[in-house]
Write an enzyme that holds these catalytic residues in place. Structure first.
Site, PDB file in Angstrom:
ATOM      1  N   LYS A 119       0.826  -1.218   0.000  1.00 50.90           N
ATOM      2  CA  LYS A 119       0.000   0.000   0.000  1.00 50.90           C
ATOM      3  C   LYS A 119       0.859   1.266   0.000  1.00 50.90           C
ATOM      4  O   LYS A 119       0.445   2.286  -0.542  1.00 50.90           O
ATOM      5  CB  LYS A 119      -0.987  -0.003   1.175  1.00 50.90           C
ATOM      6  N   LYS A 201      -3.537 -10.332  -6.762  1.00 50.99           N
ATOM      7  CA  LYS A 201      -4.856 -10.711  -6.236  1.00 50.99           C
ATOM      8  C   LYS A 201      -5.927  -9.724  -6.718  1.00 50.99           C
ATOM      9  O   LYS A 201      -5.624  -8.558  -7.012  1.00 50.99           O
ATOM     10  CB  LYS A 201      -4.829 -10.821  -4.712  1.00 50.99           C
ATOM     11  N   LYS A 204     -10.396  -4.617  -4.405  1.00 56.02           N
ATOM     12  CA  LYS A 204     -11.395  -3.544  -4.523  1.00 56.02           C
ATOM     13  C   LYS A 204     -10.811  -2.302  -5.163  1.00 56.02           C
ATOM     14  O   LYS A 204     -11.460  -1.594  -5.890  1.00 56.02           O
ATOM     15  CB  LYS A 204     -11.818  -3.068  -3.129  1.00 56.02           C
TER      16      LYS A 204
HETATM   17  N1  AQP Z   1      -8.537 -11.688  -3.973  1.00 54.17           N
HETATM   18  C1  AQP Z   1      -8.928 -12.214  -2.817  1.00 54.17           C
HETATM   19  N2  AQP Z   1      -9.079 -13.564  -2.691  1.00 54.17           N
HETATM   20  C2  AQP Z   1      -9.494 -14.110  -1.505  1.00 54.17           C
HETATM   21  N3  AQP Z   1      -9.792 -13.362  -0.402  1.00 54.17           N
HETATM   22  C3  AQP Z   1      -9.664 -12.035  -0.498  1.00 54.17           C
HETATM   23  N4  AQP Z   1      -9.868 -11.029   0.386  1.00 54.17           N
HETATM   24  C4  AQP Z   1      -9.577  -9.845  -0.194  1.00 54.17           C
HETATM   25  N5  AQP Z   1      -9.196 -10.044  -1.473  1.00 54.17           N
HETATM   26  C5  AQP Z   1      -9.227 -11.391  -1.682  1.00 54.17           C
HETATM   27  C6  AQP Z   1     -10.342 -11.214   1.739  1.00 54.17           C
HETATM   28  O1  AQP Z   1     -11.489 -10.382   1.909  1.00 54.17           O
HETATM   29  C7  AQP Z   1     -11.552  -9.961   3.274  1.00 54.17           C
HETATM   30  C8  AQP Z   1     -11.783  -8.495   3.349  1.00 54.17           C
HETATM   31  O2  AQP Z   1     -10.682  -7.774   2.822  1.00 54.17           O
HETATM   32  P1  AQP Z   1     -10.441  -6.280   3.275  1.00 54.17           P
HETATM   33  O3  AQP Z   1     -11.643  -5.496   3.000  1.00 54.17           O
HETATM   34  O4  AQP Z   1      -9.939  -6.273   4.662  1.00 54.17           O
HETATM   35  O5  AQP Z   1      -9.306  -5.727   2.420  1.00 54.17           O
HETATM   36  P2  AQP Z   1      -8.203  -6.356   1.560  1.00 54.17           P
HETATM   37  O6  AQP Z   1      -7.759  -7.686   2.028  1.00 54.17           O
HETATM   38  O7  AQP Z   1      -7.135  -5.319   1.414  1.00 54.17           O
HETATM   39  O8  AQP Z   1      -9.081  -6.542   0.247  1.00 54.17           O
HETATM   40  P3  AQP Z   1      -9.039  -5.728  -1.059  1.00 54.17           P
HETATM   41  O9  AQP Z   1     -10.249  -6.141  -1.835  1.00 54.17           O
HETATM   42  O10 AQP Z   1      -7.730  -5.908  -1.709  1.00 54.17           O
HETATM   43  O11 AQP Z   1      -9.258  -4.230  -0.584  1.00 54.17           O
HETATM   44  P4  AQP Z   1      -8.376  -2.945  -0.864  1.00 54.17           P
HETATM   45  O12 AQP Z   1      -8.223  -2.884  -2.356  1.00 54.17           O
HETATM   46  O13 AQP Z   1      -9.186  -1.824  -0.295  1.00 54.17           O
HETATM   47  O14 AQP Z   1      -7.081  -3.135  -0.161  1.00 54.17           O
HETATM   48  C9  AQP Z   1     -10.246 -10.394   3.945  1.00 54.17           C
HETATM   49  O15 AQP Z   1     -10.503 -11.571   4.686  1.00 54.17           O
HETATM   50  C10 AQP Z   1      -9.358 -10.698   2.780  1.00 54.17           C
HETATM   51  O16 AQP Z   1      -8.399 -11.680   3.099  1.00 54.17           O
END
Ligand code: AQP
Length: 337
Positions: A119, A201, A204
């Site tokens: 990040k 991965k 969002k």
């Molecule tokens: N690609 C993924 N595959 C499996 N699990 C995933 N998670 C996120 N992306 C994947 C799981 O979703 C839960 C919530 O995630 P989060 O909102 O805490 O943020 P994150 O892990 O940082 O997810 P994003 O989508 O990548 O958000 P941004 O882009 O805002 O950083 C967690 O249990 C995560 O493991």
């Protein structure tokens, strides 16, 4: 779960950030598993809005996304009576315990976190202290409820490990303050990859809208994004994450959405082209999403109901959180009135 959480059942905590549109990765990797667990566990599912502030958010969008995520939790099958569905900033003990845990977390540990490194690279103009100490707040989320199990995707494994280290460190200094939690990461769906770049991965915050399927995408958008998904030139449908990451990702998604094993799917599609794999995957996603979207669109119109759920559950969560925080303050020597 009964209205008031009893200590009898083991406890589950997990959270999702309202930092954008919820993705297929968030759903398959985390949210989908939540609904499977509420018989055997006392479950808390949090909209972690304080975590979302570690990157810049537009206030009106953050508010909207908080209600949307609440509705999506419920639409995905989580009963807000049986599960404590609530918002992190409504329970002040999260931020209070985070401060304490910050004082027991080392800079070196925080500096090793891959999410911080990723990040910081992504948001070079905003490498803030909150981004750095994110794991202490996440540890507070989990430890406040004496959590036994944390269902998450594989990207969060390192944060669960640091949570365990902090809990063990404080337990050895002050006696049994915290339950040391275990991660729950179903191997097959632990990491759903980007459709445009299957080495990354699905996220969002990905700016390429074709990379990500969101839980609220229309069927035609899902079909279009799937047709554009990156595969390879080998033209054989096989599961091989090293050599064929794009095809393997589609097989993982199709398996998760259809309930069929990857082996069975590979056999069924033997000799067929990638177009078939992509169309079948799109249809399976759309079938999975249809009832969730219908329920979501019904719920999101009822702001009063959603606010009521958050209000009532904030009270239930606060009662549990206050118990742990009191114990921590007392054991650490903070003067009690
Ligand atoms: N690609 C993924 N595959 C499996 N699990 C995933 N998670 C996120 N992306 C994947 C799981 O979703 C839960 C919530 O995630 P989060 O909102 O805490 O943020 P994150 O892990 O940082 O997810 P994003 O989508 O990548 O958000 P941004 O882009 O805002 O950083 C967690 O249990 C995560 O493991």
């Amino acid at each position: 779960m009964s209205q008031d959480v009893q200590a009898k059942k083991p406890v589950i905590f997990s959270g999702v950030q309202p930092s954008g549109r919820i993705t297929l990765g968030n759903y398959i990797g985390a949210i989908r598993n939540f609904a499977l667990l509420d018989q055997e566990y006392d479950c808390l599912y949090c909209v972690v809005d304080l975590h979302a502030l570690t990157v810049r958010q537009v206030p009106a969008e953050l508010r909207r996304q908080t209600l949307e995520l609440t509705a999506l939790y419920i639409a995905s099958g989580l009963d807000p009576q049986r599960n404590i569905i609530y918002c992190q900033s409504h329970v002040p003990q999260h931020a209070e315990l985070a401060w304490i845990l910050n004082c027991f977390t080392y800079m070196g540990e925080l500096g090793r976190m891959t999410q911080f490194k990723d990040k910081s690279a992504q948001h070079k103009d905003n490498i803030n202290a909150g981004l750095f100490t994110y794991p202490a707040l996440m540890a507070a989320d989990i430890l406040l409820y004496q959590t036994n199990l944390v269902p998450v995707g594989a990207d969060q494994k390192q944060h669960i490990e640091i949570t365990r280290d902090i809990a063990q460190r404080m337990n050895s200094l002050y006696g049994d303050l915290f339950v040391v939690p275990e991660p729950y990461i179903p191997k097959a769906t632990a990491r759903i990859m980007s459709l445009s770049d299957p080495s990354k991965k699905m996220s969002k915050s990905d700016e390429d809208e074709n990379a990500t399927i969101t839980l609220l995408d229309k069927p035609e958008d899902v079909r279009r994004k799937l047709r554009r998904a990156v595969t390879d030139s080998d033209a054989s449908i096989r599961f091989d994450e090293e050599q064929k990451p794009g095809v393997s990702n589609l097989l993982t998604i199709l398996s998760a959405c259809s309930g069929k094993s990857v082996d069975a799917l590979v056999q069924e599609m033997e000799g067929q082209g990638y177009g078939v794999l992509k169309d079948r995957t799109a249809e399976a996603i759309n079938e999975t999403f249809a009832p969730i979207q219908a329920e979501f669109h019904r719920l999101i119109k009822d702001k009063e109901y959603l606010t009521g759920v958050l209000r009532e559950n904030a009270g239930r969560a606060q009662a549990l959180a206050a118990r742990t925080l009191r114990k921590v303050y007392k054991k650490l020597g903070l003067y009690q009135l």
